[in-house]
Design an enzyme around this catalytic site. Structure first.
Site, PDB file in Angstrom:
ATOM      1  CB  CYS A 385      -3.583   7.950   2.260  1.00 49.62           C
ATOM      2  SG  CYS A 385      -4.064   8.934   3.523  1.00 49.62           S
ATOM      3  CG  HIS A 511      -3.602   3.665   3.996  1.00 48.45           C
ATOM      4  ND1 HIS A 511      -2.286   4.087   3.680  1.00 48.45           N
ATOM      5  CD2 HIS A 511      -3.810   4.838   4.922  1.00 48.45           C
ATOM      6  CE1 HIS A 511      -2.088   5.120   4.001  1.00 48.45           C
ATOM      7  NE2 HIS A 511      -2.742   5.583   4.838  1.00 48.45           N
ATOM      8  CD  GLU A 513      -1.596   1.083   1.755  1.00 49.53           C
ATOM      9  OE1 GLU A 513      -2.567   1.261   0.998  1.00 49.53           O
ATOM     10  OE2 GLU A 513      -1.140   2.057   2.331  1.00 49.53           O
TER      11      GLU A 513
END
Ligand code: GLN
Length: 539
Positions: A385, A511, A513
């Site tokens: 990001c 993102h 993650e």
């Protein structure tokens, strides 16, 4: 199982905050899921913010984002990582959202002239949101975690709702697990039960009897302590469950299995107990605890002193590390401490660098310097990001020659806005819930690193940002060697950039993650760890 048969487990907390209700809820859910039950977890947060989207990471750690674009509490990340089942807006409710909904109904005249009160209107709204997940018929068991600590003024409407739900549903359909702390007084050499007795009593003052106690402790609970807790807290002795400090949160399901937490839960709910299938989980644990290799990854951000700010990134490293049989040592580096004079000292011993997401100007020049160093020294780089945006800025300034290039977030007057506000963001005034949020598709360029990693053409990843790669500079940037390898199929927005002449340089606008779980380590994290390992071998 029919929808009326959905069973509800409420998890409350006593004595102290930060005891890990989220991990206990996720671990219990894991054990039930491993026995074939369809389980989901919900978090009720007693604060007045509508959601944690506007909260600074210093307040509540990372803001976790779901596929449907909800900005939620970080505990939802644990739920997904443990269960490998996506959560949604319905899984996180705050007092702000409850009140907003009740007040909106009042304005529409839905209460027909009645005085609107905490009981029954606020509690009815809470109860409705709790039952919503079960009513869909998708789950056999809904676990609802109540944020905060019993006795907090702001938790009262939630505890009252639990009392009513338990009373309405009956003890075989709803139960309360109370998570508490058993402190050890080293001067006396003793574990103390009194704080737990008091918190159970406080819960009872609101009419809620805890059915099961989960006791956080640094030392083993002997049988006399268990007997004492049972007697004073009005629970059966086998319902006093020890939760001893573990070296990893991923040990907790096995630890509470040994304590028989799943058994007492299923007994009370009159559900059958099966042998949980934790084979895959235990293979993961085995690899996590016995790595063959070890690497050092730099995590560059401005909240690095806070464990919780980059929670999902740290957990994704654990999943990807286990998949590669690597111990990932994460070296946190504060972006404000990086400048041209110390990049070598700070970064040259690392096997890979991840530049974290973030907002605002503070620390960005340090991130840019770090990216220049790893780009030039061919150290594996992963930008997420804001980290991706900084990579585009660094490349524009130092390779393309666009001096002073920046993001309009940081410098509205800069000469080259290589990162710019999206058109539909320009009119946005409210800060809450207005970013580009949730899951969006992305088409990968064949032959790119991303394509070889995901092994498919279309992916879907979660977003949380306002600014974007500026399309106007795409040709210029690409002709210098930074390629847009992932693009949104509908808008053309650039989602991934890679540098061709570099062993592993990947920046993603989304993102990844958030989607890494024990069962499904994220492919980009796996590939990044693999690249770091290769880099170590070759250097
Ligand atoms: N501040 C940047 C934006 O809004 C990046 C956000 C992030 O890293 N999540 O676009």
């Amino acid at each position: 199982m029919t929808q009326q048969n959905t069973k509800y487990i409420f998890v409350t907390g006593g004595v102290s905050s930060s005891l890990g209700k989220g991990i206990i809820a996720a671990s219990l859910a894991k054990l039930l899921q491993a026995q074939g039950y369809r389980v989901t977890i919900q978090k009720l947060d007693p604060y007045i913010n509508i959601d944690p989207g506007t909260l600074n990471p210093y307040e509540h750690g990372e803001c976790y984002v779901t596929d449907d674009g909800a900005e939620t509490d970080l505990d939802l990340g644990h739920y997904e990582r443990f269960l490998n089942v996506p959560t949604s807006q319905a899984n996180n409710i705050t007092t702000g959202r409850i009140y907003q909904s009740v007040i909106d109904k009042e304005r529409r005249g839905e209460f027909l002239g009645k005085t609107v009160q905490v009981i029954p209107h606020i509690t009815d709204e809470i109860k409705e949101r709790v039952k919503l997940l079960g009513d869909k018929g998708d789950y056999d068991i809904v676990i609802t975690e109540i944020g905060g600590t019993v006795g907090d003024i702001e938790s009262l409407p939630y505890i009252e709702s639990v009392r009513q739900l338990k009373w309405e549903m009956g003890n075989n359909n709803a139960l309360v697990v109370h998570l508490t702390l058993i402190p050890y007084l080293s001067a006396a050499g003793e574990l103390k039960t009194k704080p737990t007795q008091h918190s159970v009593k406080t819960l009872m003052e609101s009419g809620v009897q805890a059915d099961i106690l989960v006791c956080r402790t640094e030392h083993e609970l002997g049988s006399s302590i268990r007997t004492k807790l049972a007697r004073f807290c009005n629970v059966k002795e086998n319902c006093v469950i020890q939760s001893i400090d573990a070296s990893t949160i991923y040990d907790v399901p096995n630890l509470i299995l040994e304590e028989g937490l799943d058994k007492v839960v299923l007994d009370q709910l009159q559900l059958k107990r099966h042998q949980p299938d934790l084979e895959f989980w235990n293979i993961f644990l085995e690899k996590h605890k016995n790595p063959v290799h070890e690497i050092n990854i730099g995590l560059i951000g401005k909240y690095v002193e806070l464990q919780d700010s980059y929670k999902s990134i740290l957990e994704a490293f654990i999943h990807a590390g286990a998949a590669n049989e690597v111990k990932v040592n994460v070296k946190s580096i504060h972006s404000e401490h990086i400048d041209l004079s110390n990049t070598k000292e700070l970064l040259s011993n690392l096997d890979g660098v991840l530049v974290a997401p973030g907002f605002g100007e503070r620390g960005i020049e340090g991130k840019i310097e770090a990216i220049r160093y790893v780009r030039e020294h061919k150290i594996p780089f992963f930008g997420i990001c804001l980290g991706m945006q900084m990579a585009v800025i660094e490349f524009s300034r130092n390779v393309v020659g666009l001096k002073g290039a920046n993001s309009s977030e940081m410098d509205a007057d800069c000469p080259y806005h290589v990162i710019d506000l999206m058109e539909d963001q320009k009119q946005v005034e409210n800060k809450g819930g207005t970013m580009r949020l949730g899951a969006w598709d992305c088409i990968l360029l064949e032959g790119s690193a991303a394509h070889s990693v995901y092994k498919k053409k279309t992916i879907s990843e979660r977003h949380r940002h306002r600014y974007e790669f500026n399309e106007n500079y795409k040709t210029q940037i690409e002709s210098n060697g930074m390629i847009a390898t992932g693009v949104n199929p509908n808008t053309g927005l650039v989602e991934i950039v890679e540098i061709e002449d570099h062993p592993w340089f990947v920046g993603v606008q989304y993102h990844p993650e958030y989607k890494s779980t024990v069962a499904n380590p994220h492919p980009l994290f796996k590939a990044f760890i693999k690249a770091a390992l290769d880099y170590q071998k070759n250097n």
